[in-house]
Design an enzyme around this catalytic site. Sequence first.
Site, PDB file in Angstrom:
ATOM      1  CG  ASP A 277      48.534  33.156  40.471  1.00 21.70           C
ATOM      2  OD1 ASP A 277      49.498  33.813  40.905  1.00 21.70           O
ATOM      3  OD2 ASP A 277      48.404  32.851  39.261  1.00 21.70           O
TER       4      ASP A 277
ATOM      5  CG  HIS B  91      43.646  42.573  37.250  1.00 15.84           C
ATOM      6  ND1 HIS B  91      43.961  41.803  36.150  1.00 15.84           N
ATOM      7  CD2 HIS B  91      43.523  43.854  36.795  1.00 15.84           C
ATOM      8  CE1 HIS B  91      44.005  42.577  35.072  1.00 15.84           C
ATOM      9  NE2 HIS B  91      43.749  43.814  35.442  1.00 15.84           N
TER      10      HIS B  91
ATOM     11  CB  CYS C 197      32.038  47.655  57.029  1.00 18.62           C
ATOM     12  SG  CYS C 197      32.735  45.982  57.080  1.00 18.62           S
TER      13      CYS C 197
ATOM     14  CB  CYS D 263      30.328  41.462  56.107  1.00 12.63           C
ATOM     15  SG  CYS D 263      31.496  42.278  57.223  1.00 12.63           S
TER      16      CYS D 263
ATOM     17  CB  CYS E 288      28.683  45.588  58.544  1.00 13.91           C
ATOM     18  SG  CYS E 288      29.069  45.295  56.793  1.00 13.91           S
TER      19      CYS E 288
ATOM     20  CB  SER F 152      46.894  37.610  24.896  1.00 16.68           C
ATOM     21  OG  SER F 152      45.807  38.062  25.697  1.00 16.68           O
TER      22      SER F 152
ATOM     23  CG  LEU G 226      55.598  32.468  30.125  1.00 13.75           C
ATOM     24  CD1 LEU G 226      56.547  33.653  30.006  1.00 13.75           C
ATOM     25  CD2 LEU G 226      55.014  32.145  28.765  1.00 13.75           C
TER      26      LEU G 226
END
Length: 283
Positions: free
Chosen positions: A113, A128, A139, A187, A190, A229, A271
């Site tokens: 994010d 990630h 391409c 795309c 290409c 986790s 948190l």
Amino acid sequence: MTQVAEERAETVPVPAALADLVAGGDVVVLSGAGLSTESGIPDYRGETGRRRRAEPMTYQRFTGDAEARRRYWARGHLGWRHIAGARPNAGHRAVAELQRRGLLAGIITQNVDGLHQAAGADGVIELHGGLDRVVCLGCGERTPRARLEDRLREANPGWDALPHMINPDGDAVLSDADVASFTPVDCARCGGLLKPDVIFFGENVPPARVRDCYALTESAGALLVLGSSLTVLSGYRFVRHAARHGIPVAIINRGATRGDEHALVTLDAPLGPALDALVSAAY
């Protein structure tokens, strides 16, 4: 921070062992989806994930099924607005503050994010990838997500679907009729398949990125896990790596984690308030 958040932060006791680890510096942060739930972004395995029971898109299905791609881009087109509109919460700001004070050696995030960077953190390793970019599988060109969203709006004039729910990673739940009337785009350079620049389930993290994370972990003074986790090996392996090298591990999360057995200290707490308190305790 609001007065309510400040009051909540004061109620989170920080273990002395955790404060001492962070105050010692050279801390590597490993963050997961639980850090972003307070920004309104749901996760797969925490409380919000259990309520949704979302089935994530796999790389194999995305690349092999045109209808699956149509569904993904229709849902993602609306869901991206939710991700793009999210703002860093107290937890993200606390991590950036720890970095500003020179207590962090690095930040590894499993999140896609961009909220660590939006809070002011630098040099974040996005394990990630990031939803703010799009990559062509033909391409290899990478382009900003905003550019794709402009093209999708042009290709779908009058398409005004409303999401029933937002799932993790900007996946908006839509009716079959809304999905069927959506036109994805390829795309512009290409004509190849476009994919968000994130690691799907069933896809491997680039080896060089993994090596960088291993190197950062084994040179750390401590590994601080935030909001994960550790169910998926992708992040859990760095906890095991730290433990094998005698690097102390601390975990802040809502609920138990797969890595608790390796941790010197754990804290089960929200948190944002917990990290606010940690910043004060480690000063």
